[in-house]
Write a protein that holds these residues in place. Sequence first.
Motif, PDB file in Angstrom:
ATOM      1  N   TYR A   9       0.976  -1.099  -0.041  1.00  0.00           N
ATOM      2  CA  TYR A   9       0.034  -0.143  -0.056  1.00  0.00           C
ATOM      3  C   TYR A   9       0.870   1.303   0.011  1.00  0.00           C
ATOM      4  O   TYR A   9       0.537   2.160  -0.663  1.00  0.00           O
ATOM      5  CB  TYR A   9      -1.136  -0.061   1.118  1.00  0.00           C
ATOM      6  CG  TYR A   9      -1.991  -1.156   1.100  1.00  0.00           C
ATOM      7  CD1 TYR A   9      -2.926  -1.233   0.231  1.00  0.00           C
ATOM      8  CD2 TYR A   9      -2.233  -1.917   2.198  1.00  0.00           C
ATOM      9  CE1 TYR A   9      -3.879  -1.947  -0.054  1.00  0.00           C
ATOM     10  CE2 TYR A   9      -3.056  -2.902   2.175  1.00  0.00           C
ATOM     11  CZ  TYR A   9      -4.031  -2.871   1.214  1.00  0.00           C
ATOM     12  OH  TYR A   9      -4.980  -3.795   1.005  1.00  0.00           O
ATOM     13  N   ARG A 116      -4.478   1.304   3.457  1.00  0.00           N
ATOM     14  CA  ARG A 116      -5.387   0.816   2.442  1.00  0.00           C
ATOM     15  C   ARG A 116      -6.089   1.991   1.568  1.00  0.00           C
ATOM     16  O   ARG A 116      -6.171   1.973   0.486  1.00  0.00           O
ATOM     17  CB  ARG A 116      -6.286  -0.113   2.516  1.00  0.00           C
ATOM     18  CG  ARG A 116      -7.029  -0.857   1.851  1.00  0.00           C
ATOM     19  CD  ARG A 116      -7.836  -2.039   2.466  1.00  0.00           C
ATOM     20  NE  ARG A 116      -8.592  -2.986   1.400  1.00  0.00           N
ATOM     21  CZ  ARG A 116      -9.524  -3.536   1.801  1.00  0.00           C
ATOM     22  NH1 ARG A 116      -9.793  -3.557   2.759  1.00  0.00           N
ATOM     23  NH2 ARG A 116      -9.760  -4.459   0.829  1.00  0.00           N
ATOM     24  N   HIS A 120      -5.893   3.565  -2.336  1.00  0.00           N
ATOM     25  CA  HIS A 120      -6.907   3.678  -3.396  1.00  0.00           C
ATOM     26  C   HIS A 120      -7.335   5.015  -3.514  1.00  0.00           C
ATOM     27  O   HIS A 120      -7.671   5.406  -4.527  1.00  0.00           O
ATOM     28  CB  HIS A 120      -7.939   2.677  -2.909  1.00  0.00           C
ATOM     29  CG  HIS A 120      -7.582   1.051  -2.807  1.00  0.00           C
ATOM     30  ND1 HIS A 120      -7.257   0.822  -3.998  1.00  0.00           N
ATOM     31  CD2 HIS A 120      -7.685   0.503  -1.695  1.00  0.00           C
ATOM     32  CE1 HIS A 120      -6.903  -0.752  -3.611  1.00  0.00           C
ATOM     33  NE2 HIS A 120      -7.237  -0.580  -2.138  1.00  0.00           N
ATOM     34  N   LEU A 143      -4.219  -4.476  -7.195  1.00  0.00           N
ATOM     35  CA  LEU A 143      -4.636  -3.108  -6.547  1.00  0.00           C
ATOM     36  C   LEU A 143      -6.052  -2.884  -6.927  1.00  0.00           C
ATOM     37  O   LEU A 143      -6.843  -2.457  -6.050  1.00  0.00           O
ATOM     38  CB  LEU A 143      -3.635  -1.913  -6.832  1.00  0.00           C
ATOM     39  CG  LEU A 143      -3.734  -0.620  -6.259  1.00  0.00           C
ATOM     40  CD1 LEU A 143      -3.702  -0.898  -4.756  1.00  0.00           C
ATOM     41  CD2 LEU A 143      -2.837   0.391  -6.684  1.00  0.00           C
ATOM     42  N   GLY A 147      -9.233  -2.829  -4.347  1.00  0.00           N
ATOM     43  CA  GLY A 147      -9.971  -1.600  -4.264  1.00  0.00           C
ATOM     44  C   GLY A 147     -11.378  -1.561  -4.532  1.00  0.00           C
ATOM     45  O   GLY A 147     -12.410  -1.177  -3.690  1.00  0.00           O
ATOM     46  N   GLU A 150     -12.409  -3.000  -0.809  1.00  0.00           N
ATOM     47  CA  GLU A 150     -12.187  -2.063  -0.045  1.00  0.00           C
ATOM     48  C   GLU A 150     -13.683  -1.215  -0.172  1.00  0.00           C
ATOM     49  O   GLU A 150     -14.363  -0.855   0.970  1.00  0.00           O
ATOM     50  CB  GLU A 150     -11.171  -1.181   0.064  1.00  0.00           C
ATOM     51  CG  GLU A 150     -11.011   0.055   1.001  1.00  0.00           C
ATOM     52  CD  GLU A 150     -10.561   1.311   0.569  1.00  0.00           C
ATOM     53  OE1 GLU A 150     -10.070   1.809   1.323  1.00  0.00           O
ATOM     54  OE2 GLU A 150     -10.779   1.652  -0.611  1.00  0.00           O
TER      55      GLU A 150
END
Length: 171
Positions: A9, A116, A120, A143, A147, A150
Amino acid sequence: MARLAPAEYLEAIGAESDRLVQAGEHAGLDARVPSCPEWDVAELLGHLGRVYGWARACVEANQLVSPAELAAPPPPAERAAWVRDQAARVVAALDRPADDPTWTWAPSGQVGFWQRRQAHETVVHRVDAELAAGAPTPVPDRLAVDGIDEFLELLPHRFGVPPITGHGETM
């Protein structure tokens, strides 16, 4: 999906912020950002620099810091260098174990949330800057998948919706 490692990250924040600034410089400070129609590149840089400053301030204070307490972005001509500095400063503040406790607006209460979230935040706005420059590039696969994960995890907390408890609720 397993989350990325904290170092990944932090690396993403550094690499993606560099790409964002480069794309912004290529587009020009007054270029419109198609994905954020109210913004030009200068506004985009101002936003990201303030987000970095806010996240860092919340982690360092271990409490909610009002964005009103933060300094305003510098003049547009100074924003590229400022964003680079703010990115380095947030990475330094977040360079600690992901499970360290800190204030967050989501339930985790750990530094890993900010690691994180800032990765993003950065990649989304890197794409915005590249769109302004007319040359968007893909988000790295791992990633991108993280994302999406998340976003789905945080969606209820962003809009005040109670968490889904697994008893047939829908949003």
